[in-house]
Scaffold this motif. Structure first.
Motif, PDB file in Angstrom:
ATOM      1  N   UNK A  15       0.833  -1.208   0.000  1.00  0.00           N
ATOM      2  CA  UNK A  15       0.000   0.000   0.000  1.00  0.00           C
ATOM      3  C   UNK A  15       0.867   1.258   0.000  1.00  0.00           C
ATOM      4  N   UNK A  16       1.914   1.279   0.819  1.00  0.00           N
ATOM      5  CA  UNK A  16       2.791   2.435   0.860  1.00  0.00           C
ATOM      6  C   UNK A  16       3.553   2.606  -0.450  1.00  0.00           C
ATOM      7  N   UNK A  17       3.915   1.495  -1.071  1.00  0.00           N
ATOM      8  CA  UNK A  17       4.591   1.578  -2.362  1.00  0.00           C
ATOM      9  C   UNK A  17       3.670   2.218  -3.406  1.00  0.00           C
ATOM     10  N   UNK A  18       2.386   1.831  -3.355  1.00  0.00           N
ATOM     11  CA  UNK A  18       1.418   2.426  -4.281  1.00  0.00           C
ATOM     12  C   UNK A  18       1.270   3.918  -4.026  1.00  0.00           C
ATOM     13  N   UNK A  19       1.376   4.323  -2.762  1.00  0.00           N
ATOM     14  CA  UNK A  19       1.202   5.728  -2.406  1.00  0.00           C
ATOM     15  C   UNK A  19       2.418   6.573  -2.787  1.00  0.00           C
ATOM     16  N   UNK A  20       3.637   6.054  -2.555  1.00  0.00           N
ATOM     17  CA  UNK A  20       4.836   6.839  -2.751  1.00  0.00           C
ATOM     18  C   UNK A  20       5.480   6.652  -4.127  1.00  0.00           C
ATOM     19  N   UNK A  21       5.346   5.458  -4.702  1.00  0.00           N
ATOM     20  CA  UNK A  21       6.106   5.142  -5.902  1.00  0.00           C
ATOM     21  C   UNK A  21       5.261   5.058  -7.164  1.00  0.00           C
ATOM     22  N   UNK A  22       3.931   4.925  -7.023  1.00  0.00           N
ATOM     23  CA  UNK A  22       3.088   4.779  -8.212  1.00  0.00           C
ATOM     24  C   UNK A  22       3.091   6.073  -9.021  1.00  0.00           C
ATOM     25  N   UNK A  23       3.053   5.967 -10.339  1.00  0.00           N
ATOM     26  CA  UNK A  23       3.035   7.178 -11.176  1.00  0.00           C
ATOM     27  C   UNK A  23       1.734   7.951 -11.006  1.00  0.00           C
ATOM     28  N   UNK A  24       1.834   9.271 -11.137  1.00  0.00           N
ATOM     29  CA  UNK A  24       0.677  10.145 -10.966  1.00  0.00           C
ATOM     30  C   UNK A  24       0.140  10.574 -12.322  1.00  0.00           C
ATOM     31  N   UNK A  25      -1.111  10.977 -12.323  1.00  0.00           N
ATOM     32  CA  UNK A  25      -1.700  11.519 -13.539  1.00  0.00           C
ATOM     33  C   UNK A  25      -1.141  12.914 -13.809  1.00  0.00           C
ATOM     34  N   UNK A  26      -1.295  13.357 -15.031  1.00  0.00           N
ATOM     35  CA  UNK A  26      -0.788  14.680 -15.397  1.00  0.00           C
ATOM     36  C   UNK A  26      -1.469  15.777 -14.573  1.00  0.00           C
ATOM     37  N   UNK A  27      -2.776  15.605 -14.282  1.00  0.00           N
ATOM     38  CA  UNK A  27      -3.499  16.646 -13.546  1.00  0.00           C
ATOM     39  C   UNK A  27      -2.907  16.849 -12.165  1.00  0.00           C
ATOM     40  N   UNK A  28      -2.570  15.748 -11.456  1.00  0.00           N
ATOM     41  CA  UNK A  28      -1.967  15.864 -10.127  1.00  0.00           C
ATOM     42  C   UNK A  28      -0.579  16.497 -10.207  1.00  0.00           C
ATOM     43  N   UNK A  29       0.188  16.089 -11.207  1.00  0.00           N
ATOM     44  CA  UNK A  29       1.534  16.636 -11.359  1.00  0.00           C
ATOM     45  C   UNK A  29       1.473  18.140 -11.662  1.00  0.00           C
ATOM     46  N   UNK A  30       0.595  18.514 -12.575  1.00  0.00           N
ATOM     47  CA  UNK A  30       0.472  19.931 -12.937  1.00  0.00           C
ATOM     48  C   UNK A  30       0.001  20.759 -11.743  1.00  0.00           C
ATOM     49  N   UNK A  31      -0.994  20.227 -11.011  1.00  0.00           N
ATOM     50  CA  UNK A  31      -1.521  20.964  -9.860  1.00  0.00           C
ATOM     51  C   UNK A  31      -0.458  21.115  -8.773  1.00  0.00           C
ATOM     52  N   UNK A  32       0.315  20.078  -8.548  1.00  0.00           N
ATOM     53  CA  UNK A  32       1.339  20.130  -7.510  1.00  0.00           C
ATOM     54  C   UNK A  32       2.449  21.104  -7.887  1.00  0.00           C
ATOM     55  N   UNK A  33       2.870  21.068  -9.139  1.00  0.00           N
ATOM     56  CA  UNK A  33       3.897  22.007  -9.585  1.00  0.00           C
ATOM     57  C   UNK A  33       3.426  23.458  -9.457  1.00  0.00           C
ATOM     58  N   UNK A  34       2.196  23.678  -9.849  1.00  0.00           N
ATOM     59  CA  UNK A  34       1.641  25.031  -9.778  1.00  0.00           C
ATOM     60  C   UNK A  34       1.555  25.498  -8.330  1.00  0.00           C
ATOM     61  N   UNK A  35       1.134  24.602  -7.427  1.00  0.00           N
ATOM     62  CA  UNK A  35       1.008  24.971  -6.023  1.00  0.00           C
ATOM     63  C   UNK A  35       2.376  25.223  -5.392  1.00  0.00           C
ATOM     64  N   UNK A  36       3.374  24.405  -5.755  1.00  0.00           N
ATOM     65  CA  UNK A  36       4.720  24.608  -5.233  1.00  0.00           C
ATOM     66  C   UNK A  36       5.281  25.952  -5.676  1.00  0.00           C
ATOM     67  N   UNK A  37       5.087  26.290  -6.926  1.00  0.00           N
ATOM     68  CA  UNK A  37       5.553  27.564  -7.443  1.00  0.00           C
ATOM     69  C   UNK A  37       4.862  28.728  -6.738  1.00  0.00           C
ATOM     70  N   UNK A  38       3.564  28.583  -6.486  1.00  0.00           N
ATOM     71  CA  UNK A  38       2.811  29.627  -5.803  1.00  0.00           C
ATOM     72  C   UNK A  38       3.289  29.797  -4.363  1.00  0.00           C
ATOM     73  N   UNK A  39       3.558  28.689  -3.677  1.00  0.00           N
ATOM     74  CA  UNK A  39       4.043  28.756  -2.302  1.00  0.00           C
ATOM     75  C   UNK A  39       5.397  29.465  -2.224  1.00  0.00           C
ATOM     76  N   UNK A  40       6.281  29.146  -3.160  1.00  0.00           N
ATOM     77  CA  UNK A  40       7.589  29.802  -3.160  1.00  0.00           C
ATOM     78  C   UNK A  40       7.458  31.298  -3.399  1.00  0.00           C
ATOM     79  N   UNK A  41       6.514  31.689  -4.262  1.00  0.00           N
ATOM     80  CA  UNK A  41       6.314  33.118  -4.504  1.00  0.00           C
ATOM     81  C   UNK A  41       5.777  33.823  -3.261  1.00  0.00           C
ATOM     82  N   UNK A  42       4.884  33.145  -2.498  1.00  0.00           N
ATOM     83  CA  UNK A  42       4.367  33.733  -1.253  1.00  0.00           C
ATOM     84  C   UNK A  42       5.479  33.879  -0.227  1.00  0.00           C
ATOM     85  N   UNK A  43       6.300  32.824  -0.084  1.00  0.00           N
ATOM     86  CA  UNK A  43       7.412  32.888   0.862  1.00  0.00           C
ATOM     87  C   UNK A  43       8.388  34.011   0.505  1.00  0.00           C
TER      88      UNK A  43
END
Length: 705
Positions: free
Chosen positions: A434-462
């Motif tokens: 179960x943990x392998x599925x959570x940490x190592x399984x590939x993500x969909x493009x939507x999750x990857x795009x959303x995470x990248x966008x959120x990380x960039x936004x957080x860095x700009x706020x900081x």
């Protein structure tokens, strides 16, 4: 509701998923039916994203640099073919499932029970489904052929074909997850509808009269109204949890109340607002209870009517009739409940607001909106892809170890499960998967795009906050309470070296044979006056003051207890030395042993820590002279001694008293010692087995006692 309308309702949500279906009623030219009337597939939305972004997402999926044009062309064309095959398979399974349900529908409802106006539509639907199945099967076969043909052009630098197909199929499945979930729910809903009609058909064989049919319809209407109120309650509760109630909910005009109550109007309105939310919840519950009582009353009246009208028949026939009716009504209720739960899962509301202490100029609109979204109900995207493979492996291993260190001691201590049992090994393997599925399984493009966008936004706020030296804060106490946190002091534990842990572990393995019911636990502690520290409420402009003295009054205490109750206690001012300890043994330890184990009994042993006065030559000689047995005890182990819990309770009780003198403090100590219940000592002695088990599970480290 005829079969065609059911089918169209089922396929309604496949519109945006790459599946396009045209009803046979829209087809007027049979010659072009196969070519023009049905469009089996249209390109999925994620395939229409910019080529560069799609390739970046595929590189993450493959963990392989797709740089050459031939590689990119091969991967993208194969992705489109696999996406087409996936959607066609969904069409085929959808039509096959509905065809099975249609056959079941014919078995349930014979031709003589179906109105003649629906027979033509029924035949059209049956032919329509069979033709669609044939056409979709042909399309799938054609797609498989295209995949085999296209695999011959695979560049040599890419992985093998099977590995590519596995990763691409997983990529496609991730982007159609919502479609699969919706289809499963709609199919289950259709099966429930069919089974409900089957139960209703069985009820029709009992030949109810017109009044009884009206009563059944009235009962179902009551249940429908009750479920509608319950659905409104669920939506209302979700809005409360997410702090998204409309402002008009408790909007009360102050002008009217000011004319009646004057200066007290504001206080009265605040009280009314506090009570409005509980009153609304209570209103929902009252309405639900009212319809439940009405439902039970109408159902009881219907049963009585059925028994009166069938008095000449056998009672078993009436009981079967009532059982069938109850099964139909229960199934109807469960179907409505499943629909409500599905709507609750799909409910999306605006998340709670955050309090921001920065000028509006510091952050732009997008940054402020993001901070307003991040609350306890905010679902943060999976960020595992941001880290390297080695870091994810390390995090996976660490979390697996933490969970096993928590679960396994609990199973051993509470349920007495052996450490070597196959259940624990199986649980460990499933947890790791179960943990392998959570940490190592590939993500969909939507999750990857959303995470990248959120990380960039957080860095700009900081960056903005750090540059302008602003402070961003949230109402911490409320957020912590929403997460279930409690305000408490941190736990103090001794710093154990590797040698200490090894000694504790060896002692725990050897202490399994000790009869703790024959042990007298003893220890010393010190109580000081005016040393209480606690949190208080301070009004604006006023601060609570505690007066202290430079040299507070202190009392040293020696005490003991066994499973038979609390023993003698001795209070003194001077420092405890070996000669005083021997006098305490004679005057307080021996009388306690006589009271608990008999006058001449030697079948007991003394427990005390490794303080220098306990291990001094004078104390050893005294114990040897009077044949007092002393059990071995590991160093740095107050968490193993249950009398430490007694000292904690004693000091907490004394802190609540207003004591000023040494004499009053000693008197209060003795009074509290005598007031402790005997069950306390029994529970503390019985806890020794759990303490030893926890030490073994923690490999000699500290335990939470």
């Amino acid at each position: 509701m005829d079969q065609l309308s059911i089918l169209e309702h089922l396929l309604k949500k496949t519109k945006n998923s790459g599946i396009q279906i045209i009803s046979p009623n829209q087809n007027n030219n049979n010659s072009s039916y196969e070519d023009n009337a049905i469009s089996f597939y249209k390109s999925s939305k994620y395939l229409k994203m910019p080529r560069k972004i799609l390739l970046n997402s595929l590189r993450l999926q493959f963990n392989f640099p797709i740089k050459r044009k031939k590689e990119q062309k091969f991967i993208l064309s194969r992705l489109e073919l696999l996406d087409k095959q996936f959607c066609l398979n969904q069409i085929y399974e959808l039509h096959q499932n509905y065809l099975d349900l249609t056959s079941k529908y014919h078995q349930i409802w014979p031709d003589d029970t179906i109105p003649s106006s629906l027979i033509s539509d029924k035949n059209i639907n049956h032919v329509y489904l069979k033709e669609n199945l044939t056409l979709s099967r042909n399309k799938i076969d054609q797609c498989i052929t295209d995949l085999l043909t296209q695999s011959a052009s695979r560049p040599n630098h890419l992985p093998d074909r099977e590995s590519i197909d596995i990763r691409l199929k997983e990529f496609v499945r991730l982007h159609h997850k919502d479609l699969l979930r919706t289809i499963r729910y709609e199919q289950q809903n259709l099966e429930d509808f069919i089974y409900e009609r089957y139960l209703l058909h069985q009820l029709s064989s009992f030949h109810f009269d017109e009044k009884q049919y009206e009563a059944i319809n009235q009962i179902t209407d009551i249940r429908t109204k009750q479920m509608q109120i319950y659905e409104d309650l669920i939506v209302f509760e979700q809005r409360i949890l997410c702090h998204t109630l409309p402002k008009s909910f408790d909007d009360i005009s102050i002008s009217t109340y000011r004319e009646l109550f004057g200066n007290k109007a504001t206080k009265i309105i605040q009280s009314m607002k506090r009570h409005k939310l509980p009153e609304q919840l209570e209103k929902y519950e009252i309405d639900i209870q009212y319809y439940e009582e009405l439902y039970q009353t109408e159902f009881g009246n219907l049963k009585s009517t059925m028994r009166e009208m069938n008095m000449n028949d056998q009672n078993t026939s009436v009981d079967i009739m009532i059982t069938q009716l109850r099964e139909y009504l229960n199934h109807y209720t469960n179907r409505l409940m499943r629909r409500i739960r599905y709507k609750e899962a799909c409910l999306h509301v605006q998340l709670p607001q955050i309090i921001i202490d920065v000028p509006k100029v510091a952050l732009n609109t997008i940054q402020l909106e993001y901070l307003s979204r991040t609350g306890p109900n905010y679902i943060r995207p999976n960020q595992s892809f941001l880290y390297s493979n080695d870091r994810r492996q390390k995090q996976l291993k660490q979390e697996h170890e933490n969970i096993m260190n928590t679960i396994v001691p609990y199973l051993i201590r509470v349920h007495h499960v052996p450490l070597t049992t196959t259940i624990i090994k199986q649980f460990s393997q499933e947890l790791e998967a179960h943990l392998y599925q959570q940490y190592m399984a590939p993500l969909s493009y939507l999750n990857i795009y959303r995470c990248r966008k959120e990380l960039k936004l957080l860095k700009s706020i900081q960056y903005r906050l750090k540059k302008e030296k602003y402070i961003l804060r949230e109402t911490i106490r409320r957020r912590l309470k929403e997460y279930g946190a409690k305000f408490s002091l941190p736990i103090s534990k001794p710093l154990l070296t590797e040698k200490h842990r090894q000694k504790r572990l060896e002692w725990a393995h050897a202490a399994g044979d000790i009869d703790w019911n024959r042990i007298i636990f003893s220890d010393e502690t010190t109580v000081r006056l005016n040393q209480l520290k606690r949190c208080v409420w301070n009004l604006p402009g006023k601060r609570k003051v505690f007066r202290t003295v430079k040299y507070p009054i202190k009392v040293n205490i020696w005490g003991c207890f066994s499973c038979n109750g609390f023993g003698r206690i001795y209070c003194f001012r001077e420092n405890l030395k070996a000669d005083l300890l021997c006098r305490i043994y004679k005057r307080y330890l021996f009388p306690t042993a006589r009271d608990h184990f008999g006058r001449n009994s030697t079948n007991w042993a003394l427990q005390e820590d490794n303080d220098p006065k306990h291990t001094s030559q004078l104390a050893k000689q005294w114990r040897s002279k009077y044949e007092v047995q002393r059990i071995d005890w590991p160093s740095m182990s107050p968490d193993l001694n249950p009398i430490e819990n007694v000292w904690k309770l004693l000091k907490m009780n004394l802190a609540r008293k207003n004591l000023r003198t040494y004499k009053s403090l000693v008197s209060a100590i003795k009074k509290e010692w005598k007031a402790f219940p005997k069950d306390l000592t029994t529970n503390l002695v019985q806890s020794m087995k759990n303490r030893i088990s926890d030490v073994i599970s923690n490999r000699g480290d500290f335990i939470m006692y």
